[in-house]
Design a protein around this motif. Structure first.
Motif, PDB file in Angstrom:
ATOM      1  N   MET A   1       5.957 -24.607 -18.994  1.00  0.00           N
ATOM      2  CA  MET A   1       6.717 -25.620 -19.745  1.00  0.00           C
ATOM      3  C   MET A   1       7.523 -24.979 -20.866  1.00  0.00           C
ATOM      4  O   MET A   1       7.047 -24.067 -21.523  1.00  0.00           O
ATOM      5  CB  MET A   1       5.757 -26.653 -20.353  1.00  0.00           C
ATOM      6  CG  MET A   1       5.436 -27.812 -19.403  1.00  0.00           C
ATOM      7  SD  MET A   1       4.153 -28.850 -20.067  1.00  0.00           S
ATOM      8  CE  MET A   1       5.062 -29.716 -21.345  1.00  0.00           C
ATOM      9  N   HIS A   2       8.711 -25.490 -21.044  1.00  0.00           N
ATOM     10  CA  HIS A   2       9.568 -24.936 -22.099  1.00  0.00           C
ATOM     11  C   HIS A   2       9.426 -25.793 -23.359  1.00  0.00           C
ATOM     12  O   HIS A   2       9.636 -26.992 -23.331  1.00  0.00           O
ATOM     13  CB  HIS A   2      11.027 -24.941 -21.641  1.00  0.00           C
ATOM     14  CG  HIS A   2      11.976 -24.486 -22.704  1.00  0.00           C
ATOM     15  ND1 HIS A   2      12.030 -23.185 -23.137  1.00  0.00           N
ATOM     16  CD2 HIS A   2      12.881 -25.172 -23.444  1.00  0.00           C
ATOM     17  CE1 HIS A   2      12.936 -23.080 -24.089  1.00  0.00           C
ATOM     18  NE2 HIS A   2      13.467 -24.270 -24.302  1.00  0.00           N
ATOM     19  N   HIS A   3       9.034 -25.180 -24.448  1.00  0.00           N
ATOM     20  CA  HIS A   3       8.918 -25.920 -25.706  1.00  0.00           C
ATOM     21  C   HIS A   3      10.070 -25.555 -26.625  1.00  0.00           C
ATOM     22  O   HIS A   3      10.122 -24.447 -27.137  1.00  0.00           O
ATOM     23  CB  HIS A   3       7.574 -25.606 -26.398  1.00  0.00           C
ATOM     24  CG  HIS A   3       6.414 -26.128 -25.632  1.00  0.00           C
ATOM     25  ND1 HIS A   3       6.129 -27.470 -25.539  1.00  0.00           N
ATOM     26  CD2 HIS A   3       5.475 -25.485 -24.884  1.00  0.00           C
ATOM     27  CE1 HIS A   3       5.053 -27.637 -24.793  1.00  0.00           C
ATOM     28  NE2 HIS A   3       4.648 -26.452 -24.366  1.00  0.00           N
ATOM     29  N   SER A   4      11.012 -26.483 -26.787  1.00  0.00           N
ATOM     30  CA  SER A   4      12.093 -26.203 -27.738  1.00  0.00           C
ATOM     31  C   SER A   4      11.801 -26.991 -29.006  1.00  0.00           C
ATOM     32  O   SER A   4      11.105 -28.002 -28.986  1.00  0.00           O
ATOM     33  CB  SER A   4      13.439 -26.620 -27.147  1.00  0.00           C
ATOM     34  OG  SER A   4      13.363 -27.928 -26.674  1.00  0.00           O
ATOM     35  N   THR A   5      12.327 -26.507 -30.105  1.00  0.00           N
ATOM     36  CA  THR A   5      12.052 -27.179 -31.383  1.00  0.00           C
ATOM     37  C   THR A   5      12.957 -28.397 -31.518  1.00  0.00           C
ATOM     38  O   THR A   5      14.088 -28.391 -31.055  1.00  0.00           O
ATOM     39  CB  THR A   5      12.309 -26.224 -32.567  1.00  0.00           C
ATOM     40  OG1 THR A   5      13.634 -25.708 -32.410  1.00  0.00           O
ATOM     41  CG2 THR A   5      11.327 -25.072 -32.595  1.00  0.00           C
ATOM     42  N   PRO A   6      12.444 -29.454 -32.168  1.00  0.00           N
ATOM     43  CA  PRO A   6      13.294 -30.631 -32.376  1.00  0.00           C
ATOM     44  C   PRO A   6      14.505 -30.245 -33.228  1.00  0.00           C
ATOM     45  O   PRO A   6      14.418 -29.346 -34.068  1.00  0.00           O
ATOM     46  CB  PRO A   6      12.408 -31.617 -33.146  1.00  0.00           C
ATOM     47  CG  PRO A   6      11.039 -31.024 -33.195  1.00  0.00           C
ATOM     48  CD  PRO A   6      11.132 -29.589 -32.812  1.00  0.00           C
ATOM     49  N   PHE A   7      15.623 -30.911 -32.967  1.00  0.00           N
ATOM     50  CA  PHE A   7      16.846 -30.625 -33.716  1.00  0.00           C
ATOM     51  C   PHE A   7      16.690 -31.121 -35.144  1.00  0.00           C
ATOM     52  O   PHE A   7      16.344 -32.279 -35.383  1.00  0.00           O
ATOM     53  CB  PHE A   7      18.033 -31.317 -33.039  1.00  0.00           C
ATOM     54  CG  PHE A   7      19.323 -31.141 -33.790  1.00  0.00           C
ATOM     55  CD1 PHE A   7      19.762 -29.869 -34.157  1.00  0.00           C
ATOM     56  CD2 PHE A   7      20.107 -32.231 -34.134  1.00  0.00           C
ATOM     57  CE1 PHE A   7      20.950 -29.688 -34.851  1.00  0.00           C
ATOM     58  CE2 PHE A   7      21.301 -32.068 -34.828  1.00  0.00           C
ATOM     59  CZ  PHE A   7      21.718 -30.793 -35.185  1.00  0.00           C
ATOM     60  N   HIS A   8      16.923 -30.241 -36.108  1.00  0.00           N
ATOM     61  CA  HIS A   8      16.810 -30.617 -37.521  1.00  0.00           C
ATOM     62  C   HIS A   8      18.202 -30.930 -38.072  1.00  0.00           C
ATOM     63  O   HIS A   8      19.097 -30.086 -38.021  1.00  0.00           O
ATOM     64  CB  HIS A   8      16.170 -29.478 -38.313  1.00  0.00           C
ATOM     65  CG  HIS A   8      16.329 -29.635 -39.793  1.00  0.00           C
ATOM     66  ND1 HIS A   8      15.702 -30.642 -40.503  1.00  0.00           N
ATOM     67  CD2 HIS A   8      17.079 -28.951 -40.691  1.00  0.00           C
ATOM     68  CE1 HIS A   8      16.059 -30.551 -41.783  1.00  0.00           C
ATOM     69  NE2 HIS A   8      16.900 -29.534 -41.920  1.00  0.00           N
ATOM     70  N   VAL A   9      18.373 -32.140 -38.571  1.00  0.00           N
ATOM     71  CA  VAL A   9      19.668 -32.513 -39.146  1.00  0.00           C
ATOM     72  C   VAL A   9      19.591 -32.353 -40.659  1.00  0.00           C
ATOM     73  O   VAL A   9      18.833 -33.045 -41.325  1.00  0.00           O
ATOM     74  CB  VAL A   9      20.030 -33.977 -38.797  1.00  0.00           C
ATOM     75  CG1 VAL A   9      21.368 -34.357 -39.428  1.00  0.00           C
ATOM     76  CG2 VAL A   9      20.110 -34.162 -37.284  1.00  0.00           C
ATOM     77  N   PRO A  10      20.385 -31.415 -41.222  1.00  0.00           N
ATOM     78  CA  PRO A  10      20.342 -31.228 -42.675  1.00  0.00           C
ATOM     79  C   PRO A  10      20.942 -32.430 -43.411  1.00  0.00           C
ATOM     80  O   PRO A  10      21.787 -33.138 -42.856  1.00  0.00           O
ATOM     81  CB  PRO A  10      21.186 -29.974 -42.901  1.00  0.00           C
ATOM     82  CG  PRO A  10      22.054 -29.860 -41.702  1.00  0.00           C
ATOM     83  CD  PRO A  10      21.343 -30.519 -40.563  1.00  0.00           C
ATOM     84  N   VAL A  11      20.489 -32.649 -44.630  1.00  0.00           N
ATOM     85  CA  VAL A  11      21.038 -33.742 -45.436  1.00  0.00           C
ATOM     86  C   VAL A  11      22.417 -33.329 -45.939  1.00  0.00           C
ATOM     87  O   VAL A  11      22.598 -32.230 -46.457  1.00  0.00           O
ATOM     88  CB  VAL A  11      20.105 -34.062 -46.635  1.00  0.00           C
ATOM     89  CG1 VAL A  11      20.724 -35.159 -47.499  1.00  0.00           C
ATOM     90  CG2 VAL A  11      18.735 -34.495 -46.128  1.00  0.00           C
ATOM     91  N   ARG A  12      23.406 -34.194 -45.755  1.00  0.00           N
ATOM     92  CA  ARG A  12      24.777 -33.865 -46.143  1.00  0.00           C
ATOM     93  C   ARG A  12      25.439 -35.025 -46.869  1.00  0.00           C
ATOM     94  O   ARG A  12      25.174 -36.184 -46.576  1.00  0.00           O
ATOM     95  CB  ARG A  12      25.634 -33.581 -44.896  1.00  0.00           C
ATOM     96  CG  ARG A  12      25.247 -32.320 -44.143  1.00  0.00           C
ATOM     97  CD  ARG A  12      25.718 -31.062 -44.859  1.00  0.00           C
ATOM     98  NE  ARG A  12      25.565 -29.875 -44.043  1.00  0.00           N
ATOM     99  CZ  ARG A  12      24.665 -28.919 -44.273  1.00  0.00           C
ATOM    100  NH1 ARG A  12      23.826 -29.029 -45.283  1.00  0.00           N
ATOM    101  NH2 ARG A  12      24.608 -27.849 -43.499  1.00  0.00           N
ATOM    102  N   THR A  13      26.337 -34.660 -47.783  1.00  0.00           N
ATOM    103  CA  THR A  13      27.276 -35.624 -48.357  1.00  0.00           C
ATOM    104  C   THR A  13      28.621 -35.252 -47.740  1.00  0.00           C
ATOM    105  O   THR A  13      29.138 -34.169 -48.005  1.00  0.00           O
ATOM    106  CB  THR A  13      27.320 -35.495 -49.892  1.00  0.00           C
ATOM    107  OG1 THR A  13      26.017 -35.798 -50.406  1.00  0.00           O
ATOM    108  CG2 THR A  13      28.333 -36.457 -50.501  1.00  0.00           C
TER     109      THR A  13
END
Length: 419
Positions: A1-13
């Motif tokens: 099984m391939h475990h990829s990391t969840p996509f992290h969305v940085p906080v932006r203005t």
């Protein structure tokens, strides 16, 4: 099984001319469960969205609906459904997006006549009208607000002249609808396109458009050819050679999908429509006048802050686009380095520029949900800090104070009016 990391969305203005920040209520609407495209709940949402769009676009046109795709999809649908091989199309181009109209019209086989002015200027309507008299176009295609130069083109006189001379006026109002006055009917615009990711403050992915009977007549003529309703003789005479090259962007078929006929043309972008409906609802809840005023006040505060800091604005103030502010990059400063530090250290994104203005200006957008006091003050404070870090002599502390003066003056005026 391939475990990829969840996509992290940085906080932006986000303070660019699009895409912009989106109201949490729009994002919430978009997370609703999927409906089938012919479910009565969904088709009634389609009809309701058309009604709200008419109000936002200030039009009584029946055909007022979104194209699935970004703003450019709407522009392409409008141009390739209306323009035929050999048509004379006049494009008064005052920035990058006049270039886009030119390119799409050329792909449609038009004889494109381009007028240009220096980037940072717009056209005197009389010059456009004189050029129309000279080249006798079938279509005038023009941008209302060009984000590449931060300028807005007055359209009213051009609209009247087009109607008098029986020329079709097609307008790219991507950067202006929902942020500043756009009067489709009053300005006699025949076809108008906008996009979701700017002042409508919905994620990119739809291009609402509207067109009147003058354009519908052309679509119906072309449709009768395709259905074999026209005679062979008519087909052979060149003025009847009308076939829309694109299937996806064929307005004559798309309008059948948005009509009670519900032609099964494509699968409507369900979640996007939820978002568009909610975004339009919020615009009308705020009220167009109040919304335009909010955009003007925040623009005024930003401009006051930029100037108090000692920076210069690009272009003439009388034709400034209220939703985009272009700032001249000071001599000897690496504009990209400033933008990178704003993003990395402050989480604030502003835009660079294209073409002849590349490396010469920054563009700061004040559109939709991004257009709020908190964002303006944060951006001014951060920009001052970053420029100081880059050894630029700025009037320290004055930018934010000048913006606060604008906001406090506005408060005093509204208190006085309430009193």
């Amino acid at each position: 099984m391939h475990h990829s990391t969840p996509f992290h969305v940085p906080v932006r203005t986000i303070m660019t001319p699009g895409p912009v920040e989106v109201d949490p209520r729009v994002r919430q609407a978009m997370s609703n469960s999927i409906l089938g495209q012919f479910d009565p709940s969904f088709t009634s949402l389609m009809n309701e969205t058309m009604k709200l769009l008419r109000l936002v676009l200030q039009t009584t046109n029946h055909w007022t609906f979104p194209i699935d795709g970004t703003s450019r999809a709407g522009i392409e649908a409008m141009l390739c459904s209306v323009i035929e091989e050999g048509d004379i199309v006049l494009v008064p181009s005052f920035g990058r997006f006049g270039g886009l109209l030119t390119e799409i019209a050329e792909r449609c086989g038009a004889d494109v006549q381009v007028m240009t002015c220096e980037w940072g200027d717009v056209f005197d309507p009389d010059d456009v009208i004189n050029e129309m008299k000279r080249v006798k176009p079938k279509v005038v295609a023009i941008v209302h607000g060009d984000t590449s130069t931060g300028r807005i083109q007055p359209l009213k006189e051009i609209g009247y002249a087009c109607r008098e001379m029986d020329v079709l006026l097609l307008v790219d109002a991507v950067a202006t609808v929902g942020g500043t006055e756009v009067n489709t009917d009053e300005w006699m615009i025949d076809g108008l396109i906008t996009g979701t990711q700017k002042c409508l403050s919905v994620p990119a992915g739809m291009a609402p458009l509207t067109y009147n009977e003058r354009i519908e007549d052309i679509l119906l003529q072309r449709k009768s050819i395709e259905k074999g309703l026209a005679t062979k003789e008519q087909l052979l005479s060149s003025n009847f050679e009308r076939r829309i090259r694109s299937n996806y962007f064929d307005l004559s078929q798309l309008q059948d999908y948005w009509s009670p006929a519900r032609l099964n043309h494509h699968t409507e972008a369900t979640s996007m429509l939820y978002g568009l409906y909610e975004g339009l609802r919020l615009i009308l809840e705020e009220g167009l006048e109040a919304r335009f005023k909010r955009h003007r006040v925040n623009e005024r505060a930003l401009v006051a802050g930029i100037e108090a800091m000692g920076l210069e604005l690009f272009g003439h103030s009388e034709n400034k686009l209220p939703t985009v502010t272009c700032v001249t990059i000071p001599d000897g400063v690496n504009g990209d380095s400033v933008r990178k530090m704003l993003l990395d250290d402050f989480g604030i994104e502003i835009a660079s520029s294209f073409g002849p203005l590349h490396g010469k200006i920054w563009r700061i957008g004040t559109m939709g949900y991004s257009c709020q006091q908190r964002n303006i003050l944060l951006t001014l404070g951060a920009l001052e800090a970053v420029l100081t870090r880059h050894d630029v002599k700025v009037n320290v502390g004055e930018g934010v104070q000048a913006a606060l003066d604008v906001y406090q003056q506005k408060e005093r005026i509204s208190k006085a009016n309430d009193g």
